[in-house]
Design a protein around this motif. Structure first.
Motif, PDB file in Angstrom:
ATOM      1  N   ALA A 101      -2.146  -1.844  -3.427  1.00  0.00           N
ATOM      2  CA  ALA A 101      -2.180  -2.030  -1.971  1.00  0.00           C
ATOM      3  C   ALA A 101      -1.086  -1.208  -1.302  1.00  0.00           C
ATOM      4  O   ALA A 101      -1.319  -0.559  -0.271  1.00  0.00           O
ATOM      5  CB  ALA A 101      -2.032  -3.506  -1.617  1.00  0.00           C
ATOM      6  N   THR A 102       0.096  -1.208  -1.887  1.00  0.00           N
ATOM      7  CA  THR A 102       1.200  -0.419  -1.337  1.00  0.00           C
ATOM      8  C   THR A 102       0.863   1.063  -1.332  1.00  0.00           C
ATOM      9  O   THR A 102       1.099   1.764  -0.337  1.00  0.00           O
ATOM     10  CB  THR A 102       2.490  -0.669  -2.153  1.00  0.00           C
ATOM     11  N   ILE A 103       0.291   1.550  -2.415  1.00  0.00           N
ATOM     12  CA  ILE A 103      -0.080   2.968  -2.511  1.00  0.00           C
ATOM     13  C   ILE A 103      -1.120   3.330  -1.459  1.00  0.00           C
ATOM     14  O   ILE A 103      -0.975   4.321  -0.731  1.00  0.00           O
ATOM     15  CB  ILE A 103      -0.587   3.297  -3.933  1.00  0.00           C
ATOM     16  N   VAL A 104      -2.160   2.510  -1.341  1.00  0.00           N
ATOM     17  CA  VAL A 104      -3.235   2.823  -0.384  1.00  0.00           C
ATOM     18  C   VAL A 104      -2.725   2.716   1.052  1.00  0.00           C
ATOM     19  O   VAL A 104      -3.060   3.552   1.900  1.00  0.00           O
ATOM     20  CB  VAL A 104      -4.472   1.935  -0.617  1.00  0.00           C
ATOM     21  N   LEU A 105      -1.900   1.718   1.343  1.00  0.00           N
ATOM     22  CA  LEU A 105      -1.333   1.611   2.692  1.00  0.00           C
ATOM     23  C   LEU A 105      -0.487   2.839   3.033  1.00  0.00           C
ATOM     24  O   LEU A 105      -0.530   3.343   4.158  1.00  0.00           O
ATOM     25  CB  LEU A 105      -0.500   0.340   2.834  1.00  0.00           C
ATOM     26  N   ASN A 106       0.257   3.337   2.056  1.00  0.00           N
ATOM     27  CA  ASN A 106       1.052   4.548   2.295  1.00  0.00           C
ATOM     28  C   ASN A 106       0.157   5.766   2.531  1.00  0.00           C
ATOM     29  O   ASN A 106       0.463   6.616   3.377  1.00  0.00           O
ATOM     30  CB  ASN A 106       2.021   4.800   1.141  1.00  0.00           C
ATOM     31  N   ILE A 107      -0.958   5.842   1.815  1.00  0.00           N
ATOM     32  CA  ILE A 107      -1.913   6.936   2.036  1.00  0.00           C
ATOM     33  C   ILE A 107      -2.483   6.844   3.448  1.00  0.00           C
ATOM     34  O   ILE A 107      -2.556   7.844   4.169  1.00  0.00           O
ATOM     35  CB  ILE A 107      -3.048   6.903   0.978  1.00  0.00           C
ATOM     36  N   LEU A 108      -2.891   5.646   3.855  1.00  0.00           N
ATOM     37  CA  LEU A 108      -3.461   5.471   5.197  1.00  0.00           C
ATOM     38  C   LEU A 108      -2.431   5.761   6.281  1.00  0.00           C
ATOM     39  O   LEU A 108      -2.754   6.351   7.319  1.00  0.00           O
ATOM     40  CB  LEU A 108      -4.032   4.058   5.349  1.00  0.00           C
ATOM     41  N   THR A 109      -1.183   5.344   6.056  1.00  0.00           N
ATOM     42  CA  THR A 109      -0.116   5.660   7.016  1.00  0.00           C
ATOM     43  C   THR A 109       0.038   7.164   7.135  1.00  0.00           C
ATOM     44  O   THR A 109       0.109   7.718   8.243  1.00  0.00           O
ATOM     45  CB  THR A 109       1.212   5.013   6.584  1.00  0.00           C
TER      46      THR A 109
END
Length: 152
Positions: A99-107
């Motif tokens: 989740a942290t990785i994907v949220l960083n990608i989306l950010t």
């Protein structure tokens, strides 16, 4: 994945074409998923839509979800708009780390110029992000920030 020969790798690295250099990195360090993820992200930043078929091949072969997420983000940025839904699907079923990785990608995607059309490309973006915020309180305001930036 085919290994590059030393001669081909040196030609790629001597090239002024950053996409070729990034492709060389992806193949060269295939045992290190963190570096493969970084190289995938760099492919999205430095590459052109001509890399989409090659990134699709990597996506089929890649096992770690963290690297798949980076490949999906790169492909989305290069024009594979359908991959944002796949990235959201990963987020929807993610553990805390993914989740942290994907949220960083989306950010990262929402902060780029020109702005991507995330809201149009992923109608369930807000639903998935709000569910993640409830499931993982440690995300703080990051999901809401992504939503706000996606609507600008």
């Amino acid at each position: 994945m085919d290994k590059l020969t030393t001669e081909t790798l040196l030609n790629y690295c001597d090239s002024d074409d950053y996409a070729l250099q990034t492709e060389a990195l992806i193949q060269l360090v295939d045992e290190d998923k963190a570096v493969r993820g970084y190289a995938a992200n760099s492919s999205g930043l430095l590459g052109t839509p001509q890399l989409l078929p090659k990134l699709a091949e990597y996506l089929k072969l890649e096992l770690p979800l963290s690297v798949k997420a980076e490949l999906l983000g790169a492909r989305y940025w290069l024009g594979a708009k359908e991959d944002i839904e796949k990235l959201l699907s990963l987020l929807d079923s993610a553990d805390e780390h993914l989740a942290t990785i994907v949220l960083n990608i989306l950010t990262d995607l929402t902060e780029r110029e020109p702005s991507p059309t995330l809201v149009k490309d992923a109608p369930d973006l807000e639903t998935v992000l709000r569910a993640i915020a409830r499931r993982f309180p440690f995300t703080g305001n990051q999901p809401e920030k992504i939503i706000a930036l996606a609507h600008r």
